[in-house]
Design an enzyme around this catalytic site. Structure first.
Site, PDB file in Angstrom:
ATOM      1  N   ARG A   1      10.190  51.471  17.936  1.00  0.00           N
ATOM      2  CA  ARG A   1      10.015  51.577  17.390  1.00  0.00           C
ATOM      3  C   ARG A   1       9.176  53.293  17.015  1.00  0.00           C
ATOM      4  NH1 ARG A   1       6.007  46.454  16.656  1.00  0.00           N
ATOM      5  NH2 ARG A   1       5.565  46.805  18.983  1.00  0.00           N
TER       6      ARG A   1
ATOM      7  N   GLU B   1       7.780  39.631  49.740  1.00  0.00           N
ATOM      8  CA  GLU B   1       7.408  41.023  49.686  1.00  0.00           C
ATOM      9  C   GLU B   1       5.821  41.986  50.167  1.00  0.00           C
ATOM     10  OE1 GLU B   1       9.150  42.337  45.750  1.00  0.00           O
ATOM     11  OE2 GLU B   1       7.820  40.416  45.220  1.00  0.00           O
TER      12      GLU B   1
ATOM     13  N   LYS C   1       3.466  37.142  46.796  1.00  0.00           N
ATOM     14  CA  LYS C   1       3.925  38.762  46.847  1.00  0.00           C
ATOM     15  C   LYS C   1       2.560  38.836  47.441  1.00  0.00           C
ATOM     16  CE  LYS C   1       5.282  40.442  42.056  1.00  0.00           C
ATOM     17  NZ  LYS C   1       5.478  41.348  42.924  1.00  0.00           N
TER      18      LYS C   1
ATOM     19  N   HIS D   1      16.222  34.582  40.712  1.00  0.00           N
ATOM     20  CA  HIS D   1      17.065  34.559  41.624  1.00  0.00           C
ATOM     21  C   HIS D   1      17.272  33.993  42.694  1.00  0.00           C
ATOM     22  CE1 HIS D   1      16.033  38.289  39.528  1.00  0.00           C
ATOM     23  NE2 HIS D   1      14.625  38.741  39.524  1.00  0.00           N
TER      24      HIS D   1
ATOM     25  N   LYS E   1      15.684  39.035  32.024  1.00  0.00           N
ATOM     26  CA  LYS E   1      15.751  37.137  31.683  1.00  0.00           C
ATOM     27  C   LYS E   1      13.732  37.844  31.209  1.00  0.00           C
ATOM     28  CE  LYS E   1      13.177  38.087  36.287  1.00  0.00           C
ATOM     29  NZ  LYS E   1      12.153  36.927  37.429  1.00  0.00           N
TER      30      LYS E   1
ATOM     31  N   ASP F   1       9.434  33.892  38.542  1.00  0.00           N
ATOM     32  CA  ASP F   1       9.332  34.715  38.747  1.00  0.00           C
ATOM     33  C   ASP F   1      10.840  35.242  39.839  1.00  0.00           C
ATOM     34  OD1 ASP F   1       9.587  38.000  38.033  1.00  0.00           O
ATOM     35  OD2 ASP F   1       8.330  38.190  40.576  1.00  0.00           O
TER      36      ASP F   1
ATOM     37  N   HIS G   1      19.270  40.940  38.465  1.00  0.00           N
ATOM     38  CA  HIS G   1      20.886  41.953  39.272  1.00  0.00           C
ATOM     39  C   HIS G   1      20.562  41.313  40.388  1.00  0.00           C
ATOM     40  CE1 HIS G   1      15.624  42.207  40.310  1.00  0.00           C
ATOM     41  NE2 HIS G   1      16.524  42.874  40.950  1.00  0.00           N
TER      42      HIS G   1
HETATM   43  P1  NDP Z   1       7.244  47.027  27.389  1.00  0.00           P
HETATM   44  O1  NDP Z   1       6.767  46.536  26.367  1.00  0.00           O
HETATM   45  O2  NDP Z   1       7.900  48.104  28.330  1.00  0.00           O
HETATM   46  O3  NDP Z   1       8.776  47.343  25.950  1.00  0.00           O
HETATM   47  C1  NDP Z   1       9.580  46.737  25.376  1.00  0.00           C
HETATM   48  C2  NDP Z   1       9.651  47.681  23.503  1.00  0.00           C
HETATM   49  O4  NDP Z   1       9.764  46.834  22.591  1.00  0.00           O
HETATM   50  C3  NDP Z   1       9.136  48.746  23.315  1.00  0.00           C
HETATM   51  O5  NDP Z   1       9.166  50.648  23.590  1.00  0.00           O
HETATM   52  C4  NDP Z   1       8.589  48.577  21.967  1.00  0.00           C
HETATM   53  O6  NDP Z   1       7.960  49.081  21.414  1.00  0.00           O
HETATM   54  C5  NDP Z   1       9.577  48.281  21.886  1.00  0.00           C
HETATM   55  N1  NDP Z   1       9.274  47.236  20.431  1.00  0.00           N
HETATM   56  C6  NDP Z   1       8.922  46.362  20.652  1.00  0.00           C
HETATM   57  N2  NDP Z   1       8.921  45.874  19.152  1.00  0.00           N
HETATM   58  C7  NDP Z   1       9.738  46.181  18.570  1.00  0.00           C
HETATM   59  C8  NDP Z   1      10.136  45.975  17.133  1.00  0.00           C
HETATM   60  N3  NDP Z   1       9.702  45.158  16.153  1.00  0.00           N
HETATM   61  N4  NDP Z   1      11.289  47.180  16.788  1.00  0.00           N
HETATM   62  C9  NDP Z   1      11.298  47.892  17.766  1.00  0.00           C
HETATM   63  N5  NDP Z   1      11.240  48.202  19.183  1.00  0.00           N
HETATM   64  C10 NDP Z   1      10.232  47.236  19.611  1.00  0.00           C
HETATM   65  O7  NDP Z   1       8.602  45.554  27.979  1.00  0.00           O
HETATM   66  P2  NDP Z   1       9.677  46.021  29.354  1.00  0.00           P
HETATM   67  O8  NDP Z   1      10.300  46.681  29.241  1.00  0.00           O
HETATM   68  O9  NDP Z   1       8.940  45.468  30.636  1.00  0.00           O
HETATM   69  O10 NDP Z   1      11.021  44.382  28.735  1.00  0.00           O
HETATM   70  C11 NDP Z   1      11.719  44.758  27.759  1.00  0.00           C
HETATM   71  C12 NDP Z   1      12.233  42.909  28.614  1.00  0.00           C
HETATM   72  O11 NDP Z   1      12.874  43.303  29.636  1.00  0.00           O
HETATM   73  C13 NDP Z   1      10.584  41.802  28.878  1.00  0.00           C
HETATM   74  O12 NDP Z   1      12.128  40.368  28.266  1.00  0.00           O
HETATM   75  C14 NDP Z   1      11.158  41.780  30.468  1.00  0.00           C
HETATM   76  O13 NDP Z   1      11.149  40.172  30.475  1.00  0.00           O
HETATM   77  C15 NDP Z   1      12.563  42.108  30.815  1.00  0.00           C
HETATM   78  N6  NDP Z   1      11.572  42.230  32.159  1.00  0.00           N
HETATM   79  C16 NDP Z   1      11.711  43.470  32.913  1.00  0.00           C
HETATM   80  C17 NDP Z   1      11.363  43.922  33.534  1.00  0.00           C
HETATM   81  C18 NDP Z   1      10.589  45.282  33.603  1.00  0.00           C
HETATM   82  O14 NDP Z   1      10.615  45.970  34.917  1.00  0.00           O
HETATM   83  N7  NDP Z   1       9.908  45.653  32.594  1.00  0.00           N
HETATM   84  C19 NDP Z   1      12.584  43.730  34.546  1.00  0.00           C
HETATM   85  C20 NDP Z   1      12.850  42.433  33.859  1.00  0.00           C
HETATM   86  C21 NDP Z   1      13.007  41.969  32.909  1.00  0.00           C
HETATM   87  P3  NDP Z   1       5.967  49.677  21.873  1.00  0.00           P
HETATM   88  O15 NDP Z   1       5.536  50.213  22.500  1.00  0.00           O
HETATM   89  O16 NDP Z   1       5.923  50.151  19.967  1.00  0.00           O
HETATM   90  O17 NDP Z   1       5.988  48.274  21.488  1.00  0.00           O
END
Ligand code: NDP
Length: 466
Positions: free
Chosen positions: A48, A207, A330, A231, A139, A226, A169
């Site tokens: 967004r 870890e 952890k 995993h 997940k 987690d 992964h």
């Molecule tokens: P983040 O919160 O870092 O990223 C989510 C992104 O989605 C943000 O950029 C957010 O924008 C965007 N977003 C949210 N709502 C909307 C919308 N309505 N329209 C457009 N964009 C939107 O989350 P993560 O990247 O950490 O995680 C994403 C998924 O991956 C989750 O399901 C998590 O459980 C999974 N996951 C993540 C891991 C990790 O290491 N990060 C590891 C394993 C799984 P904004 O910043 O503006 O809110």
């Protein structure tokens, strides 16, 4: 790999500005495209925030640079990438985003917070999608058995299960995948891979990292959800499954599911089979670590564990009676990431042989990759004086990041390295009694100092130092 004459796949990343995209998805993709230079993929990022094309390109470039992707690989991706600011929760904006990706094969990658993913799927069910549309998800796949079933039903409103790719992964980690070859290509191991010869199995992922700024996610999950629920149960399934006739995704899933369906807490008592603990202040190398409950973003009232250990039984003819101990935590002093197989003692040790002090063990190092077989033999001196000696093999480093391996399969439409819907539900069914016991408080919360090896008296000391 799919023949390169096919049209390139479009990878549509929803949540392209988030942590997962930056830390795992783009670097994983970079290692995939580096290892497989003739692979073509078009990356479309959507989020967004109102990023310019140049800002997006520089994010992609940074992520590719973080894994030292060759310039040629990065430039080729940059030539064919785009970024679209979009509110993914708005039907029209989502529909025009999907339409902008064209008619070719489309992989929709959800890098969104779980509630946003669910709402987005509801909208996608009402959007015209290309003929080949695959959904790739990280997940958590629900938060318990019921929500996992509901989530699966929602995904199936968009595409059939054959086009759903749930990412774990660990299933792309070379040392985990090596379990298949190790088990089924070695005559010497096949006859001993059962309750007749195996005393116990430990699957450990300790870890030496603390929260690393991820309290927001981790505090709501804990070690059991987690690591064990996802995993480590997948590793258990690969370890314990029956053979497949060929590396066919559906066949592999069915064999893994058979194991998961037969898995339950040891002695049918979650309270007795499980232990949990939380770290207190200590040191990890040179860094001092505060009490878990004082870490920024942690809500102490959640009572989240940072170390969990659960003993399971796999109630099949092959494994009944063999404890499978799964453990992960952890802020531990020793980063032990391994499977330890302890074999039963010989039925009779001939009188006169001396010094045979322990069972045979096979330690499969998950990170770093190694194999250690400990046998009793004579090494020096009196030929009937025995001692334990370890034969060691070191595995070559992986050809790409685990995330790259999994992505490659998804881009090719193969579900070999994905988690199947029934398996996701089954993994929740397995841990639900433990979650209930944690919630009721029938499993006491123990403590360990950060940098220690956990509370005393848990897993017996490992026979190897990896
Ligand atoms: P983040 O919160 O870092 O990223 C989510 C992104 O989605 C943000 O950029 C957010 O924008 C965007 N977003 C949210 N709502 C909307 C919308 N309505 N329209 C457009 N964009 C939107 O989350 P993560 O990247 O950490 O995680 C994403 C998924 O991956 C989750 O399901 C998590 O459980 C999974 N996951 C993540 C891991 C990790 O290491 N990060 C590891 C394993 C799984 P904004 O910043 O503006 O809110």
């Amino acid at each position: 790999m799919a023949p390169r004459s096919q049209p390139p796949v479009t990878l549509l990343v929803l949540g392209a500005g988030g942590d997962l995209t930056r830390r795992l998805l783009l670097p994983g993709l970079a290692t995939l495209l580096t290892a497989e230079r003739d692979r073509r993929v078009r990356v479309v990022g959507a989020d967004r925030s109102d990023l310019s094309a140049t800002e997006w390109a520089s994010r992609v470039e940074d992520a590719f640079g973080s894994v030292d992707a060759p310039k040629a690989v990065t430039s080729r991706v940059l030539k064919d990438t785009a970024y679209t600011p979009a509110d993914i929760l708005d039907h029209d904006s989502l529909a025009s985003l999907v339409a902008s990706c064209g008619d070719g094969p489309l992989v929709v990658f959800f890098a969104l917070p779980p509630p946003v993913t669910m709402r987005c799927c509801e909208l996608l069910a009402e959007v015209d999608l290309p003929k080949v549309t695959r959904l790739a998800l990280e997940k958590p796949f629900g938060t318990d058995g019921r929500s996992a079933r509901e989530f699966n039903a929602l995904l199936h409103r968009v595409v059939p299960e054959s086009e759903v790719f749930r990412i774990d992964h660990f299933l792309g980690v070379n040392t985990v995948l090596n379990l298949v070859g190790l088990r089924f290509a070695n005559r010497i191991l096949q006859p001993v891979w059962s309750r007749d010869h195996v005393e116990r199995v430990e699957i450990v992922y300790d870890e030496d990292l603390a929260l690393e700024g991820r309290a927001g996610y981790y505090d709501g999950a804990g070690a059991l959800r987690d690591m064990l629920q996802s995993h480590l149960l997948q590793v258990l399934a690969l370890f314990a499954m029956e053979s497949v006739s060929t590396l066919d995704a559906e066949e592999l899933h069915e064999q893994k599911n058979q194991v998961l369906r037969a898995t339950r807490p040891w002695g049918r008592s979650a309270a007795k089979a499980a232990r949990r603990a939380r770290y207190t202040a200590g040191r990890l190398g040179r860094r001092s670590v505060p009490d878990y409950t004082s870490e920024e973003g942690v809500d102490a009232s959640r009572n989240t564990e940072t170390l969990a250990q659960v003993t399971f039984e796999v109630a099949t003819n092959r494994w009944a009676g063999v404890p499978f101990v799964l453990r992960s935590g952890k802020a531990l002093g020793t980063p032990r990431k391994q499977i330890v197989v302890t074999f039963r003692d010989v039925a009779h040790l001939p009188g006169g042989l001396r010094g045979a002090e322990g069972p045979d063990t096979l330690v499969i190092g998950l990170k770093p990759g190694s194999m250690e077989l400990t046998l009793t033999m004579n090494a020096e001196g009196d030929p009937f004086d025995l001692e334990q000696k370890t034969l060691t093999a070191t595995l070559a480093p992986p050809r790409m990041q685990a995330y790259g391996e999994v992505l490659g399969q998804i881009l090719d439409g193969s579900r070999l390295l994905s988690v199947e819907g029934a398996s996701a539900e089954e993994c929740w069914r397995i841990v639900e009694p433990v979650l209930r016991a944690f919630a009721k408080g029938t499993v006491p919360m123990e403590e360990y100092a950060a940098g220690s090896d956990g509370p005393d008296g848990w897993l017996p000391a490992a026979p190897s130092s990896t």
